[in-house]
Design a protein around this motif. Structure first.
Motif, PDB file in Angstrom:
ATOM      1  N   HIS A 113       0.719  -1.203   0.112  1.00 17.52           N
ATOM      2  CA  HIS A 113      -0.016   0.102  -0.210  1.00 17.52           C
ATOM      3  C   HIS A 113       0.862   1.368   0.121  1.00 17.52           C
ATOM      4  N   HIS A 117       1.433   4.300  -2.784  1.00 19.77           N
ATOM      5  CA  HIS A 117       0.841   5.769  -2.510  1.00 19.77           C
ATOM      6  C   HIS A 117       2.164   6.522  -3.358  1.00 19.77           C
ATOM      7  N   SER A 141       0.363   9.828   5.392  1.00 19.37           N
ATOM      8  CA  SER A 141      -0.847   9.285   5.375  1.00 19.37           C
ATOM      9  C   SER A 141      -1.346   9.088   6.904  1.00 19.37           C
ATOM     10  N   GLY A 142      -2.638   8.621   7.060  1.00 21.72           N
ATOM     11  CA  GLY A 142      -3.119   8.536   8.365  1.00 21.72           C
ATOM     12  C   GLY A 142      -2.252   7.313   9.251  1.00 21.72           C
ATOM     13  N   GLY A 143      -1.508   6.287   8.453  1.00 22.78           N
ATOM     14  CA  GLY A 143      -0.957   5.310   9.365  1.00 22.78           C
ATOM     15  C   GLY A 143       0.585   5.452   9.225  1.00 22.78           C
ATOM     16  N   GLY A 168      -1.019  12.547   9.618  1.00 27.23           N
ATOM     17  CA  GLY A 168      -2.458  12.373   9.408  1.00 27.23           C
ATOM     18  C   GLY A 168      -3.121  12.251  10.885  1.00 27.23           C
ATOM     19  N   ASP A 172      -5.631  14.442  12.965  1.00 29.83           N
ATOM     20  CA  ASP A 172      -6.951  13.793  13.090  1.00 29.83           C
ATOM     21  C   ASP A 172      -7.285  13.882  14.647  1.00 29.83           C
ATOM     22  N   PRO A 183     -12.380  12.047   9.538  1.00 30.72           N
ATOM     23  CA  PRO A 183     -11.069  12.532   9.726  1.00 30.72           C
ATOM     24  C   PRO A 183     -10.924  14.102   9.673  1.00 30.72           C
ATOM     25  N   GLY A 185      -8.463  16.050   9.150  1.00 32.21           N
ATOM     26  CA  GLY A 185      -7.136  16.669   8.381  1.00 32.21           C
ATOM     27  C   GLY A 185      -8.201  17.700   7.480  1.00 32.21           C
ATOM     28  N   PRO A 186      -8.996  17.148   6.475  1.00 27.59           N
ATOM     29  CA  PRO A 186      -9.413  18.083   5.415  1.00 27.59           C
ATOM     30  C   PRO A 186     -10.297  19.198   5.948  1.00 27.59           C
ATOM     31  N   ASP A 189      -7.744  21.759   7.314  1.00 33.27           N
ATOM     32  CA  ASP A 189      -7.173  22.543   6.203  1.00 33.27           C
ATOM     33  C   ASP A 189      -8.188  23.695   5.531  1.00 33.27           C
ATOM     34  N   GLY A 276      -2.714  10.801   2.005  1.00 33.86           N
ATOM     35  CA  GLY A 276      -3.942  11.486   1.958  1.00 33.86           C
ATOM     36  C   GLY A 276      -3.666  13.014   2.547  1.00 33.86           C
ATOM     37  N   ASN A 280      -3.344  18.463   1.584  1.00 29.08           N
ATOM     38  CA  ASN A 280      -3.378  19.773   2.239  1.00 29.08           C
ATOM     39  C   ASN A 280      -2.773  20.918   1.515  1.00 29.08           C
ATOM     40  N   SER A 307      -5.782  10.329  -1.334  1.00 26.58           N
ATOM     41  CA  SER A 307      -6.194   9.368  -0.167  1.00 26.58           C
ATOM     42  C   SER A 307      -6.558   7.777  -0.783  1.00 26.58           C
ATOM     43  N   ASP A 308      -6.703   7.036   0.120  1.00 28.86           N
ATOM     44  CA  ASP A 308      -6.599   5.625  -0.314  1.00 28.86           C
ATOM     45  C   ASP A 308      -7.733   5.284  -1.639  1.00 28.86           C
TER      46      ASP A 308
HETATM   47  O1  KG4 Z   1      -3.466   7.823   2.885  1.00 32.40           O
HETATM   48  P1  KG4 Z   1      -4.875   8.005   3.485  1.00 32.40           P
HETATM   49  O2  KG4 Z   1      -6.109   8.196   2.737  1.00 32.40           O
HETATM   50  O3  KG4 Z   1      -4.971   6.831   4.520  1.00 32.40           O
HETATM   51  C1  KG4 Z   1      -3.996   6.188   4.962  1.00 32.40           C
HETATM   52  O4  KG4 Z   1      -3.253   5.065   4.497  1.00 32.40           O
HETATM   53  O5  KG4 Z   1      -4.070   6.105   6.140  1.00 32.40           O
HETATM   54  O6  KG4 Z   1      -4.767   9.167   4.718  1.00 32.40           O
HETATM   55  C2  KG4 Z   1      -5.767   9.574   5.431  1.00 32.40           C
HETATM   56  C3  KG4 Z   1      -5.307  10.747   6.125  1.00 32.40           C
HETATM   57  C4  KG4 Z   1      -6.203  11.206   7.347  1.00 32.40           C
HETATM   58  O7  KG4 Z   1      -5.457  11.233   8.529  1.00 32.40           O
HETATM   59  C5  KG4 Z   1      -6.759  12.590   6.864  1.00 32.40           C
HETATM   60  O8  KG4 Z   1      -7.071  13.213   8.074  1.00 32.40           O
HETATM   61  C6  KG4 Z   1      -5.528  12.973   6.189  1.00 32.40           C
HETATM   62  O9  KG4 Z   1      -5.240  11.759   5.414  1.00 32.40           O
HETATM   63  N1  KG4 Z   1      -6.085  14.209   5.092  1.00 32.40           N
HETATM   64  C7  KG4 Z   1      -5.768  15.563   5.458  1.00 32.40           C
HETATM   65  C8  KG4 Z   1      -6.197  16.252   4.303  1.00 32.40           C
HETATM   66  N2  KG4 Z   1      -6.999  14.957   3.784  1.00 32.40           N
HETATM   67  C9  KG4 Z   1      -7.026  14.061   4.115  1.00 32.40           C
HETATM   68  N3  KG4 Z   1      -4.939  15.908   6.160  1.00 32.40           N
HETATM   69  C10 KG4 Z   1      -4.708  17.339   5.759  1.00 32.40           C
HETATM   70  N4  KG4 Z   1      -5.314  18.019   5.052  1.00 32.40           N
HETATM   71  C11 KG4 Z   1      -5.901  17.558   3.908  1.00 32.40           C
HETATM   72  N5  KG4 Z   1      -6.448  18.043   3.148  1.00 32.40           N
END
Ligand code: KG4
Ligand code: ZN
Length: 339
Positions: A113, A117, A141-143, A168, A172, A183, A185-186, A189, A276, A280, A307-308
């Motif tokens: 994964h 990315h 990302s989130g993880g 991420g 969050d 989540p 993050g968006p 932002d 994800g 930003n 994002s995923d």
């Molecule tokens: O890569 P992803 O979709 O999933 C994982 O593989 O974890 O990342 C998800 C993360 C979440 O923490 C979300 O809050 C963050 O990406 N995220 C953002 C934005 N869009 C998504 N963080 C900051 N600004 C954004 N615009």
């Protein structure tokens, strides 16, 4: 004449059930079923995620095939996420991919994964060329939050990573403290655009080398909010935009420091962002400034691939199929799959 390859990509590592169809390196469909169920819990509940994947996977795959106007009998291979991710979630996607590949008699391809990315930048894009090797890969990302030396499509070495929370996760958790939905993050932002990034100062953590840390910053944010709420119960509402702008600025500063350091240390000019948080606005703005003022070559994914998604799984599948790097039916998923 170049042979036409149709790949079905399947992604189910966390809380998005996704399927995509690619014709060689071109995306024909990219479908995602988001799981809204986690919002009321303020984070992903693994057991609920697995159940939702079970319910979503057949309709999402059917939708991806239908939008691409491809019958499953024309598929050349099926690529699926083997890890890293939540075990139960990964199992749903892998079991489905294996069964379908077996029944159609076509190759199965395992995808990492986090590699996906970064490799989403190799999806055909009329407006931009793919990055050339070697490059500095940055997964946000989130993880995960990683700095990666990328020598070729499948020769990647992690050169730095977060020692605790990912960027991420920090977005969050700070958002949760402000009562924003998951989540966050968006949402941070969006609100930060109206706020003053210098309204509140947070310490930038000092970690040696190319590793980084976000948990201290998250705690500093929570402490600041707690302290101020004691004096003024409306503190969050009255300062929401400024809180978002200030914490976002610091979260981005932390990763920018390490990107700058890694770029210099490994003498890399191409910087490729994935994950994800690559959506930003602040990080995109600063990286674009670096491109203009310091001639960095920046690769930011189109929003649909931040994002995923399964298109990124499909493109890895395409490149692996070209190299005949095929998966095995008896290979189990790996929640902590390394680069
Ligand atoms: O890569 P992803 O979709 O999933 C994982 O593989 O974890 O990342 C998800 C993360 C979440 O923490 C979300 O809050 C963050 O990406 N995220 C953002 C934005 N869009 C998504 N963080 C900051 N600004 C954004 N615009
Ligand atoms: Zn991801």
């Amino acid at each position: 004449m170049k042979k036409i390859i149709y790949i079905l990509g399947i992604e189910s590592s966390c809380d998005d059930t996704a399927a995509a169809v690619l014709k060689n390196d071109e995306v024909l469909s990219n479908c995602i079923a988001n799981q809204k169920i986690h919002q009321s819990y303020g984070g992903v509940v693994p057991e609920l995620a697995s159940r939702a994947h079970q319910a979503n996977i057949i309709p999402v795959v059917q939708q991806a095939l239908s939008i691409a106007n491809i019958d499953k009998k024309h598929l050349s291979a099926i690529a699926y996420t083997r890890g890293p991710g939540l075990l139960g979630s990964l199992l749903v996607g892998s079991a489905f991919a294996k069964s379908l590949a077996l029944s159609l008699g076509i190759p199965l391809i395992e995808v990492n994964h986090m590699q996906a990315h970064l490799l989403c930048h190799f999806i055909r894009n009329e407006n931009k060329k793919a990055p050339s090797f070697p490059f500095l890969g940055v997964t946000l990302s989130g993880g995960h939050t990683q700095l990666v030396y990328v020598k070729s499509h499948f020769e990647m070495e992690e050169i730095g990573k977060t020692r605790d929370d990912s960027i991420g996760e920090a977005f969050d958790k700070c958002g949760k403290k402000m009562g924003l939905k998951y989540p966050s993050g968006p949402e941070i932002d969006r609100l930060a655009k109206k706020g003053n990034p210098d309204a509140f100062a947070f310490p930038v953590p000092k970690v040696d080398g190319l590793d980084l840390s976000y948990s201290g910053l998250k705690t500093a944010f929570i402490n600041l909010v707690n302290k101020n709420i004691n004096k003024n119960p409306n503190f969050i509402d009255e300062n929401l935009d400024d809180l978002c702008a200030s914490i976002q600025k610091t979260l981005v500063t932390v990763i920018m420091e390490k990107i700058t350091k890694a770029k210099k240390k490994f003498n890399l000019n191409n910087v490729v962002i994935g994950g994800g948080v690559a959506a930003n606005y602040e990080i995109r703005k600063i990286l674009n400034q670096k491109a203009e003022e310091n001639q960095w070559k920046i690769f930011l994914p189109p929003f649909q691939y931040t994002s995923d998604n399964a298109a990124m799984i499909g493109i890895v599948g395409y490149h692996k199929l070209l190299k005949q790097q095929l998966g095995k039916l008896n290979q189990s998923v790996n929640a902590k799959l390394p680069f």
